[in-house]
Design an enzyme around this catalytic site. Sequence first.
Site, PDB file in Angstrom:
ATOM      1  N   PRO A  16      29.473 102.259  61.104  1.00  0.00           N
ATOM      2  CA  PRO A  16      29.784 101.882  61.988  1.00  0.00           C
ATOM      3  C   PRO A  16      29.813 100.768  62.413  1.00  0.00           C
ATOM      4  O   PRO A  16      28.250  99.338  62.266  1.00  0.00           O
ATOM      5  CB  PRO A  16      29.241 102.536  63.053  1.00  0.00           C
ATOM      6  CG  PRO A  16      27.805 103.049  62.742  1.00  0.00           C
ATOM      7  CD  PRO A  16      28.362 103.293  60.656  1.00  0.00           C
ATOM      8  N   CYS A 101      21.025  99.950  67.317  1.00  0.00           N
ATOM      9  CA  CYS A 101      21.572  99.226  67.339  1.00  0.00           C
ATOM     10  C   CYS A 101      20.834  98.245  67.384  1.00  0.00           C
ATOM     11  O   CYS A 101      20.205  97.957  68.553  1.00  0.00           O
ATOM     12  CB  CYS A 101      22.288  98.526  68.646  1.00  0.00           C
ATOM     13  SG  CYS A 101      23.627  97.334  68.935  1.00  0.00           S
ATOM     14  N   LYS A 141      21.574 107.760  63.804  1.00  0.00           N
ATOM     15  CA  LYS A 141      21.621 106.835  62.697  1.00  0.00           C
ATOM     16  C   LYS A 141      20.575 105.701  63.250  1.00  0.00           C
ATOM     17  O   LYS A 141      20.487 105.117  64.399  1.00  0.00           O
ATOM     18  CB  LYS A 141      23.349 105.513  62.814  1.00  0.00           C
ATOM     19  CG  LYS A 141      22.707 104.620  61.971  1.00  0.00           C
ATOM     20  CD  LYS A 141      23.807 103.618  61.560  1.00  0.00           C
ATOM     21  CE  LYS A 141      24.149 103.377  59.920  1.00  0.00           C
ATOM     22  NZ  LYS A 141      23.742 101.518  60.664  1.00  0.00           N
ATOM     23  N   GLY A 203      22.119  99.650  54.315  1.00  0.00           N
ATOM     24  CA  GLY A 203      20.495  98.293  54.179  1.00  0.00           C
ATOM     25  C   GLY A 203      21.467  97.850  52.648  1.00  0.00           C
ATOM     26  O   GLY A 203      20.912  97.901  51.733  1.00  0.00           O
ATOM     27  N   ASP A 204      21.919  96.333  52.947  1.00  0.00           N
ATOM     28  CA  ASP A 204      21.578  95.113  51.944  1.00  0.00           C
ATOM     29  C   ASP A 204      22.743  96.353  50.432  1.00  0.00           C
ATOM     30  O   ASP A 204      22.122  95.663  48.801  1.00  0.00           O
ATOM     31  CB  ASP A 204      20.538  94.890  51.005  1.00  0.00           C
ATOM     32  CG  ASP A 204      19.930  93.914  51.499  1.00  0.00           C
ATOM     33  OD1 ASP A 204      20.591  93.877  53.082  1.00  0.00           O
ATOM     34  OD2 ASP A 204      18.615  93.489  51.273  1.00  0.00           O
TER      35      ASP A 204
END
Length: 327
Positions: A16, A101, A141, A203-204
């Site tokens: 998201p 976030c 998350k 991530g990545d």
Amino acid sequence: MKIGNITINTKLALAPMAGVTDLGFRTVCRELGAGYTVTEMVSSKALCYQDKKSIPLLKLGEGEHPAAAQLFGSDPACMEQAAGIAAEVSGADIIDINMGCPVPKVANSGDGSGLMKNPDLAVKVAEAVLRGAGGKPVTVKFRLGWDKGSINCVEFAQAMEQAGVSAVAVHGRTKTQMYAGKANWDYIKAVKEAVSIPVIANGDVFEPEDAVRILKYTGADMAMIGRGCFGNPWLFQRALAALEGREIPPLPPLARRCDTAVRQFELSAAQKGEHIACLEARKHYAWYLKGVPYAGYYKEQISHVSTLEDIYRVTAGIKRDLKDGER
């Protein structure tokens, strides 16, 4: 894998992302292999105060299942109410809570990754959402922690599991890192080893092979792709091939990529109105042209589009004048 009572037959999820993963972009990503999608984050306060602008963010596409609606907030009473509204309005299979976030106006007010500084409150928020979600599974998350001196993702994941959460997604960076540096997959691996609920690694993942690597390295149940698919929804199609041991297909030619971009903007316009969709298309279309030689003139044109007619005109020029380089 199963998230609560929901079966997920995919190893690839679309992360998201506010201002990015609207209905149009999620639709395009799903068609190309994103088997699990999540709405943009929606403010629980906005839902509680009946802000009409937030409701459309929860709308899912036709057949968009399994999918989650994502909420953010740190007031348990408000989050409980918002979970009920989100479950009803969206028809999503799962309610996801954003505790990751890093944007200052969100995190500094105690929402998003701000909750990682207050695990007791985070547990209360998770329990409240579980009460409000009407039996739908709830996921969370989050990041590694607030900063490198306070990495608490393992304990945090365990607390979430104890609270009754059905799965966790972990982004391998701290809040203060924002999106800089490298994602640390070691901590995602540690979370996976510490809990018995599914873990989604984020991530990545920028190349198809990264999806294979992150799953192998962390032991996670699913790879979640974020910025890697900006202007490149084919990353899902290509990562799926890599995961299945098939030959990774090349990117489609530029003209076809432009057609996909235009379709995305048309879907967005149908959902949120032409003007807003075209303003948002300015950044999206520039992403689609990343790495295309001599695209500067058209990126400048894109930064001024305000109607679909403008987008069609620019697209015709791109198809006429530009060719692919090595992307």
